[in-house]
Design an enzyme around this catalytic site. Structure first.
Site, PDB file in Angstrom:
ATOM      1  CG  HIS A  49     -38.988 122.894  47.679  1.00 54.36           C
ATOM      2  ND1 HIS A  49     -38.896 122.260  48.898  1.00 54.36           N
ATOM      3  CD2 HIS A  49     -40.308 122.858  47.366  1.00 54.36           C
ATOM      4  CE1 HIS A  49     -40.085 121.858  49.285  1.00 54.36           C
ATOM      5  NE2 HIS A  49     -40.964 122.206  48.370  1.00 54.36           N
ATOM      6  CB  SER A  99     -43.467 124.122  49.031  1.00 53.26           C
ATOM      7  OG  SER A  99     -43.686 123.076  48.124  1.00 53.26           O
TER       8      SER A  99
END
EC number: 3.4.21.92
Length: 199
Positions: free
Chosen positions: A122, A97
């Site tokens: 993501h 992330s």
């Protein structure tokens, strides 16, 4: 968490440091764990300190993080871009992330991963409760953040924004080799050749 203490012999006798302060002497910053405002402020303070000490010498940012708060991560990212000192990024364990985003934002040619590290990208996560209007406002902000992160990740990786959008729709895991092909890192390292260490 118990922080190890390192004892060094100096001309004035013994000196003890916590391990992170000792690493800082060698221009190494360790970002371990989730990225929140407290962690972000500590990393930023270390970046600014090392920049003030020597603006031409590399800073080595080791990352082992599952990600965290987008604004906290962006504060680190903006500081990395703001200072003159080149910031080398090294993934140890995982960079997921916002951790992966920071990894990609290191100095071009100086973004590394250890052999068995995992990298995951993501879209931003968000949860909000309240009145419908407030939920709508926060949803719009998440979409703005998503667009900005995708554009920056495309810039650092060399991928198209469309590919980044498609790949970050769900968790997208990569090995070091995959991340190198993708453009998030430049090299995989198995021995410390970047900070002058040897074994």
């Amino acid at each position: 968490m118990l922080v190890p203490i390192v004892v060094e012999q100096t001309g004035r006798g013994e000196r003890s440091y916590d391990i992170y302060s000792r690493l800082l002497k060698d221009r190494i910053i360790f970002l371990g764990g989730a990225i929140d405002d407290t962690v972000s402020n500590l990393v930023i303070a270390q970046l600014l300190f090392l920049e003030a000490e020597d603006p031409d010498k590399d800073i080595h940012l080791y990352i082992n993080s599952p990600g965290g708060v987008v604004t906290a991560g962006m504060a680190i990212y903006d500081t990395m871009r703001y200072i003159k000192a080149p910031v080398s990024t090294i993934c140890v364990g995982q960079a997921a992330s916002m951790g992966a985003f920071l990894l990609s934002g290191g100095e071009k040619g100086k973004r590394f991963s250890l052999a068995n590290s995992r990298i995951m990208i993501h879209q931003p996560l968000g949860g909000f409760q309240g009145q419908a209007t407030d939920i709508h406002i926060h949803a719009q902000e998440i979409l703005r953040m998503k667009k900005k992160l995708n554009e920056l990740l495309a810039e650092h990786s060399g991928q198209t924004v469309e590919k980044i959008e498609a790949d970050t729709e769900r968790d997208y895991f990569m090995s070091g080799e995959d991340a190198k092909t993708y453009g998030i890192i430049d090299s995989i390292i198995t021995r410390n050749t970047i900070t002058g260490g040897s074994r």
